[in-house]
Design a protein around this motif. Structure first.
Motif, PDB file in Angstrom:
ATOM      1  N   ILE A  32     -19.623 -11.532  -3.809  1.00  0.00           N
ATOM      2  CA  ILE A  32     -19.241 -11.680  -2.347  1.00  0.00           C
ATOM      3  C   ILE A  32     -18.766 -10.185  -1.799  1.00  0.00           C
ATOM      4  N   HIS A  33     -18.838 -10.331  -0.456  1.00  0.00           N
ATOM      5  CA  HIS A  33     -18.492  -9.027   0.268  1.00  0.00           C
ATOM      6  C   HIS A  33     -16.783  -8.822  -0.012  1.00  0.00           C
ATOM      7  N   ASN A  34     -16.317  -7.622   0.225  1.00  0.00           N
ATOM      8  CA  ASN A  34     -15.134  -7.251   0.154  1.00  0.00           C
ATOM      9  C   ASN A  34     -14.041  -8.103   1.158  1.00  0.00           C
ATOM     10  N   GLY A  35     -14.418  -8.420   2.072  1.00  0.00           N
ATOM     11  CA  GLY A  35     -13.501  -9.302   3.221  1.00  0.00           C
ATOM     12  C   GLY A  35     -13.542 -10.897   2.645  1.00  0.00           C
ATOM     13  N   ASP A  36     -14.596 -11.319   1.858  1.00  0.00           N
ATOM     14  CA  ASP A  36     -14.697 -12.615   1.592  1.00  0.00           C
ATOM     15  C   ASP A  36     -13.542 -13.066   0.640  1.00  0.00           C
ATOM     16  N   ILE A  37     -12.713 -12.011   0.057  1.00  0.00           N
ATOM     17  CA  ILE A  37     -11.567 -12.427  -1.066  1.00  0.00           C
ATOM     18  C   ILE A  37     -10.588 -12.937  -0.262  1.00  0.00           C
ATOM     19  N   LEU A  38     -10.513 -12.871   1.361  1.00  0.00           N
ATOM     20  CA  LEU A  38      -9.330 -13.281   1.929  1.00  0.00           C
ATOM     21  C   LEU A  38      -9.775 -14.894   2.422  1.00  0.00           C
ATOM     22  N   ASN A  39     -10.783 -15.175   1.953  1.00  0.00           N
ATOM     23  CA  ASN A  39     -11.142 -16.534   2.404  1.00  0.00           C
ATOM     24  C   ASN A  39      -9.902 -17.712   1.806  1.00  0.00           C
ATOM     25  N   ASN A  91       4.173  -5.719  -1.416  1.00  0.00           N
ATOM     26  CA  ASN A  91       3.385  -4.231  -1.336  1.00  0.00           C
ATOM     27  C   ASN A  91       2.111  -4.421  -1.609  1.00  0.00           C
ATOM     28  N   LEU A  92       1.880  -5.091  -2.942  1.00  0.00           N
ATOM     29  CA  LEU A  92       0.269  -5.145  -3.306  1.00  0.00           C
ATOM     30  C   LEU A  92      -0.389  -5.924  -2.431  1.00  0.00           C
ATOM     31  N   LYS A  93       0.157  -7.035  -1.864  1.00  0.00           N
ATOM     32  CA  LYS A  93      -0.743  -7.854  -0.928  1.00  0.00           C
ATOM     33  C   LYS A  93      -1.092  -7.197   0.281  1.00  0.00           C
ATOM     34  N   ASN A  94      -0.081  -6.414   0.723  1.00  0.00           N
ATOM     35  CA  ASN A  94      -0.377  -5.719   2.013  1.00  0.00           C
ATOM     36  C   ASN A  94      -1.449  -4.809   1.957  1.00  0.00           C
ATOM     37  N   ARG A  95      -1.425  -4.147   0.533  1.00  0.00           N
ATOM     38  CA  ARG A  95      -2.572  -3.152   0.603  1.00  0.00           C
ATOM     39  C   ARG A  95      -3.853  -3.727   0.300  1.00  0.00           C
ATOM     40  N   VAL A  96      -3.933  -4.712  -0.420  1.00  0.00           N
ATOM     41  CA  VAL A  96      -5.127  -5.501  -0.837  1.00  0.00           C
ATOM     42  C   VAL A  96      -5.810  -6.041   0.533  1.00  0.00           C
ATOM     43  N   HIS A  97      -5.029  -6.561   1.375  1.00  0.00           N
ATOM     44  CA  HIS A  97      -5.243  -7.442   2.541  1.00  0.00           C
ATOM     45  C   HIS A  97      -5.796  -6.108   3.716  1.00  0.00           C
ATOM     46  N   THR A  98      -5.023  -4.981   3.579  1.00  0.00           N
ATOM     47  CA  THR A  98      -5.689  -4.067   4.569  1.00  0.00           C
ATOM     48  C   THR A  98      -7.089  -3.633   4.131  1.00  0.00           C
ATOM     49  N   ILE A  99      -7.194  -3.244   2.836  1.00  0.00           N
ATOM     50  CA  ILE A  99      -8.286  -2.612   2.304  1.00  0.00           C
ATOM     51  C   ILE A  99      -9.468  -3.681   2.359  1.00  0.00           C
ATOM     52  N   ALA A 100      -9.410  -4.777   2.130  1.00  0.00           N
ATOM     53  CA  ALA A 100     -10.243  -5.970   2.131  1.00  0.00           C
ATOM     54  C   ALA A 100     -10.682  -6.022   3.602  1.00  0.00           C
ATOM     55  N   GLN A 101      -9.596  -6.081   4.555  1.00  0.00           N
ATOM     56  CA  GLN A 101     -10.183  -6.248   5.879  1.00  0.00           C
ATOM     57  C   GLN A 101     -10.945  -5.149   6.481  1.00  0.00           C
ATOM     58  N   LEU A 102     -10.453  -3.723   6.085  1.00  0.00           N
ATOM     59  CA  LEU A 102     -11.108  -2.348   6.784  1.00  0.00           C
ATOM     60  C   LEU A 102     -12.442  -2.405   6.116  1.00  0.00           C
ATOM     61  N   THR A 103     -12.864  -3.059   5.036  1.00  0.00           N
ATOM     62  CA  THR A 103     -14.049  -2.858   4.321  1.00  0.00           C
ATOM     63  C   THR A 103     -14.650  -4.170   4.211  1.00  0.00           C
ATOM     64  N   ARG A 104     -14.182  -4.944   5.194  1.00  0.00           N
ATOM     65  CA  ARG A 104     -14.816  -6.642   4.897  1.00  0.00           C
ATOM     66  C   ARG A 104     -16.247  -6.779   4.744  1.00  0.00           C
ATOM     67  N   LEU A 105     -17.080  -5.822   5.430  1.00  0.00           N
ATOM     68  CA  LEU A 105     -18.543  -5.870   5.286  1.00  0.00           C
ATOM     69  C   LEU A 105     -19.332  -5.287   4.278  1.00  0.00           C
ATOM     70  N   ASN A 106     -18.260  -4.434   3.256  1.00  0.00           N
ATOM     71  CA  ASN A 106     -18.657  -3.523   2.368  1.00  0.00           C
ATOM     72  C   ASN A 106     -18.870  -4.349   1.091  1.00  0.00           C
ATOM     73  N   ARG A 107     -19.777  -3.864   0.155  1.00  0.00           N
ATOM     74  CA  ARG A 107     -19.665  -4.424  -1.236  1.00  0.00           C
ATOM     75  C   ARG A 107     -19.080  -3.279  -2.140  1.00  0.00           C
ATOM     76  N   SER A 108     -18.230  -3.996  -2.999  1.00  0.00           N
ATOM     77  CA  SER A 108     -17.520  -3.155  -3.938  1.00  0.00           C
ATOM     78  C   SER A 108     -18.527  -2.251  -4.829  1.00  0.00           C
ATOM     79  N   SER A 109     -18.115  -1.199  -5.402  1.00  0.00           N
ATOM     80  CA  SER A 109     -19.121  -0.437  -6.400  1.00  0.00           C
ATOM     81  C   SER A 109     -19.560  -1.278  -7.632  1.00  0.00           C
TER      82      SER A 109
END
Length: 315
Positions: free
Chosen positions: A199-206, A242-260
């Motif tokens: 899945i794409h990065n942003g999909d983890i927020l589903n 703190n972790l939740k905020n960080r992960v959600h922010t990065i997932a949202q900012l890179t939502r259309l990207n695929r992780s390495s």
């Protein structure tokens, strides 16, 4: 700082991006490639931020490219842009062309490879570990696209007294270990989950992944706030919220990207699993059943479907 050439190792997306970035800043750059020759000109589709609006501009950068065995000069500034598992070997191939007082920097995911590299350097050579949140995509051997604006920082892997300044202005930090742990925490969620579930990065927020994300964050916070964790001094602030905020922010900012890691599995390449989930499993003072599942799901393709079921059934 002397205007001697930077030697960049690795012609992947990040290596090409930094070759262009350094050349743009007025530096001479020599690039070492392994398989794909990027030629003498690199095209960069670059993102700029004009009053809050991201705009694309296209530029061409003249960069000298070499195979490691073709090098003849001596370099006092080296930037390694390789995968974690390649870091030590990549440096060994060019070590004879590095001065005894060189600044050697690395940009790779996870933790562990930096110490392996430090152990083969001379005491007079200075190792800088770096993190970057820039998004870059490689289109062709000599063409990259800047997909997301971000920040880059470098800090001494082993602090010296007096502390030194990184050879590029405004990128030196004193808390690089903390920043790397923070990035590792985000990578330990986004990378394996996107890789295992394709899945794409942003999909983890589903919604379907919410129990899994919550369980992963809860477990990670238990490690990072544990007094016996090997980097406890740098990670105590990483609570579940703190972790939740960080992960959600990065997932949202890179939502259309695929992780390495997603791309490595898709292209059947070696992943950095051992330096992300593997590092946590090796260094945690407590059991990490969720990270173990994530590690196994990435490492063993034949177990992936079974791991998916277990991950999606977490309470």
């Amino acid at each position: 700082m002397k205007n001697t050439p930077w030697l960049i190792i690795g012609a992947g997306a990040i290596g090409l991006f930094w070759a262009c970035k350094l050349e743009k800043l007025g530096n001479k750059v020599h690039l070492v490639y392994r398989s794909e020759n990027p030629g003498k000109k690199i095209t960069l589709e670059s993102l700029t931020d004009e009053e809050g609006q991201q705009q694309v501009s296209v530029s061409t950068h003249k960069i000298k490219s070499f195979k490691a065995e073709e090098l003849t000069a001596q370099y006092d500034k080296v930037l390694l842009c390789t995968k974690s598992f390649d870091l030590k070997n990549a440096f060994s191939q060019i070590a004879n062309h590095v001065t005894n007082d060189a600044n050697i920097a690395c940009l790779c995911n996870g933790i562990g490879a930096q110490e392996d590299l430090q152990n083969i350097l001379l005491d007079t050579q200075n190792l800088w570990a770096g993190t970057t949140s820039e998004g870059v995509l490689k289109i062709e051997a000599n063409h990259i696209k800047h997909t997301g604006l971000g920040d880059s920082y470098f800090g001494q892997w082993r602090i010296t007294s007096p502390a030194k300044e990184f050879p590029i202005e405004n990128m030196t930090v004193t808390n690089i270990h903390q920043r790397m742990i923070e990035k590792l925490a985000v990578n330990a969620v986004i990378n394996p989950i996107t890789a295992i579930f394709n899945i794409h990065n942003g999909d983890i927020l589903n919604d379907e992944f919410k129990p899994l994300i919550d369980a992963t964050l809860s477990e990670l916070s238990s490690v990072f706030t544990h007094p016996k964790f090997s980097y406890a001094q740098e990670s105590q602030h990483l609570t579940q919220e703190n972790l939740k905020n960080r992960v959600h922010t990065i997932a949202q900012l890179t939502r259309l990207n695929r992780s390495s890691m997603h791309e490595d599995i898709r292209l059947q390449r070696q992943t950095e699993n051992s330096f992300i989930s593997g590092f946590l499993l090796d260094n945690s003072p407590i059991e990490l059943p969720v990270q173990r599942l994530l590690f196994d799901g990435v490492a063993y393709a034949e177990q992936r479907e079974e791991v998916k079921k277990k991950l999606l059934s977490l309470p």
